[in-house]
Design an enzyme around this catalytic site. Structure first.
Site, PDB file in Angstrom:
ATOM      1  N   LYS A  96       0.845  -1.191   0.000  1.00  0.00           N
ATOM      2  CA  LYS A  96       0.000   0.000   0.000  1.00  0.00           C
ATOM      3  C   LYS A  96       0.882   1.243   0.000  1.00  0.00           C
ATOM      4  O   LYS A  96       1.937   1.276   0.652  1.00  0.00           O
ATOM      5  CB  LYS A  96      -0.907  -0.025   1.239  1.00  0.00           C
ATOM      6  CG  LYS A  96      -1.926   1.110   1.317  1.00  0.00           C
ATOM      7  CD  LYS A  96      -2.796   0.936   2.548  1.00  0.00           C
ATOM      8  CE  LYS A  96      -3.852   2.024   2.669  1.00  0.00           C
ATOM      9  NZ  LYS A  96      -4.724   1.815   3.856  1.00  0.00           N
ATOM     10  N   SER A 171      -9.287   1.773   2.764  1.00  0.00           N
ATOM     11  CA  SER A 171      -8.416   2.624   1.960  1.00  0.00           C
ATOM     12  C   SER A 171      -7.296   1.859   1.251  1.00  0.00           C
ATOM     13  O   SER A 171      -6.558   2.441   0.458  1.00  0.00           O
ATOM     14  CB  SER A 171      -7.796   3.726   2.842  1.00  0.00           C
ATOM     15  OG  SER A 171      -7.022   3.176   3.893  1.00  0.00           O
ATOM     16  N   SER A 195      -9.539  -0.831   6.804  1.00  0.00           N
ATOM     17  CA  SER A 195      -8.940  -0.602   5.489  1.00  0.00           C
ATOM     18  C   SER A 195      -8.313  -1.816   4.817  1.00  0.00           C
ATOM     19  O   SER A 195      -8.036  -1.773   3.621  1.00  0.00           O
ATOM     20  CB  SER A 195      -7.898   0.516   5.578  1.00  0.00           C
ATOM     21  OG  SER A 195      -8.520   1.740   5.862  1.00  0.00           O
TER      22      SER A 195
END
Length: 499
Positions: A96, A171, A195
């Site tokens: 990420k 996210s 997330s």
């Protein structure tokens, strides 16, 4: 960077800003006191910074071509090879884009950080490389990780590979999309309010967060350190266990804090199954106003499968679970504004290694707020307003109330091994159109996070696994377990996956 000594005029400005009354006769005395204290800063400045340097060579990598990025899930492509041996040998991994990879650009989904290049590998990056993983790149994420949808990244929305034009969840949006499309074997996401688990549910993959503190957050741009987690994402439970095995390793070379020792591996516990486990179906995890009937039915049907596999499955109630998202909101919002923004990327009162280059790259965000989207703007406005109007009252009260929620969960864990509920009340929704109004953009960022924030508050490990489909879109089932019993959580998930 020697520390500039304070002069008379600077001392007057600083004292006035603090409403400290220093008389003209005291100026010289206080100036000497301040400058004397600043000698410690000079000593710190003379010391060499203590940040780990990667032993694995790499080049900068490159941005993806459009043909390589049909779902906009990649931010940056790399080909960083780690150790020639290890349990991840040959496995491709995406990180990420709030996780630092030395010498590789990172923008954390935001226009204001574009161009920043970290000088350090996050601990989890080092661990993956030590285990033989190959880092294929940085996965797109939401603007400062502030959305449960996948539409706020400054470079455009991330598409769900199962149905283009639909959310992949956030996210860790790019991580979910890349795993589901088969572009990489594994991904490392972060989880602050769900997330890792939200994209897992929307994309039909496995996503997990461990017990609070189990996986190091060193080298990761924080949101709020009391709800920050790092987690594995994968297509299978076995791969999730494999990656978690790697992520939990201590980073002794960088002076990391030791963790609770663990004799058995997560992989060795997978085949323990769920026979005789007591699983509580959380009543308050179902029947929200936003709940889709097909989702609740699929999760209850999955609960029956656990019963058929030998688990004891009963309904339980934790009334305060319904308030989890509300309790989480002041902690998340005010924490983010304080550390990520006002603290220029980090803030203070946290242990771990800090990236001076991130602080320097992020410090001028106030001059670039025109790049913020409605979701980020809302968080900033609420956080700043509440802090100015009420100081830290609601943040403090929410931190107390999270202890109440943790107590409630712990009471149930005296009798139950796992707690079961839908990960999300819905399947993936359509991405907002380009001309969508702020209300829709914000709604699509928050509407799904009704069950996931609870485990971020209580600190318990939690995993999302696919359990069915509605109209061709995946449904996620969430299991939450006792502190440091990730093995039991994974074993139950593995048994369900291989039923």
């Amino acid at each position: 960077m020697p520390v500039e000594k304070i002069n008379d005029d600077q001392l007057k400005v600083v004292s006035k800003s603090l409403n400290i009354n220093i008389s003209q006769n005291e100026i010289t005395e206080y100036k000497e006191l301040v400058n004397g204290t600043l000698q410690a800063y000079d000593l710190v400045d003379d010391l060499k910074n203590f940040l780990p340097v990667s032993k694995y060579p790499r080049d900068r990598g490159r941005p993806p071509a459009n043909s390589e990025n049909p779902n906009n899930a990649w931010y940056w492509l790399t080909d960083i090879k780690g150790s020639e041996d290890g349990i991840l040998k040959g496995k491709s991994v995406a990180f990420k884009d709030n996780i630092m990879v030395q010498d590789v650009p990172m923008m954390n989904g935001s226009s204001t950080l574009e161009g920043f290049v970290p000088e350090v590998d996050a601990t989890v990056v080092k661990n993956v490389l030590d285990a033989g993983g190959i880092i294929k790149g940085k996965a797109s994420c939401e603007y400062f990780c502030t959305s449960g949808g996948s539409h706020t990244n400054a470079k455009g929305p991330v598409h769900n590979p199962i149905r283009r034009g639909y959310s992949s969840g956030g996210s860790s949006s790019g991580c979910g999309s890349l795993i589901a499309s088969g572009d990489v074997d594994l991904a490392v996401g972060t989880d602050h309010g769900g997330s890792c688990r939200i994209p897992a549910s929307f994309c039909g993959i496995v996503g997990m967060k461990g017990t609070y503190g189990l996986v190091s957050c060193d080298g990761i741009m924080p949101i709020e350190t009391t709800v920050d987690y790092v987690g594995p994402m994968s297509r299978t439970v076995e791969d999730c266990a494999l990656l978690l095995e790697v992520l939990v390793q201590e980073d002794q070379e960088s002076g990391g804090l030791p963790k609770i020792s663990k004799e058995d591996s997560y992989l060795s516990e997978l085949k323990d199954g769920c026979k005789n486990l007591k699983i509580g179906i959380l009543e308050e995890g179902f029947n929200f106003d936003s709940s889709e009937e097909a989702v609740d039915k699929a999760v209850l049907k999955a609960a029956d499968q656990f019963k058929k596999m030998g688990a004891i499955v009963e309904s339980i109630s934790i009334p305060n679970h319904r308030f989890a998202t509300a309790i989480w909101t002041p902690i998340y919002l005010e924490g983010l504004v304080c550390s990520s923004m006002q603290g220029n990327g980090y803030g203070k009162n946290a242990e771990g290694y800090f990236s001076p280059s991130l602080i320097n790259a992020h410090k001028d965000w106030r001059t670039r707020t025109n790049g913020f989207g409605p979701q980020t703007e809302l968080i900033m406005l609420v956080g700043e307003y509440v802090n100015r109007k009420y100081n830290s009252y609601f943040y403090a009260k929410s931190q107390n109330l999270r202890r109440m929620l943790r107590r409630d969960y712990e009471i149930k864990f005296k009798d139950y091994d796992l707690i079961l509920m839908p990960t999300l009340p819905m399947v993936a929704t359509e991405l907002p159109k380009q001309d969508a109004k702020a209300t829709e953009i914000v709604s699509k960022s928050l509407e799904m996070a009704v069950n996931t924030p609870a485990a971020d508050l209580t600190g318990h490990p939690s995993i999302s696994i696919p359990c069915g489909y509605s109209d061709g879109l995946p449904i996620g089932l969430m299991l939450t377990g006792r502190f440091f019993e990730e093995g039991k959580l994974l074993a139950a998930a593995y048994a369900f996956e291989n039923r």
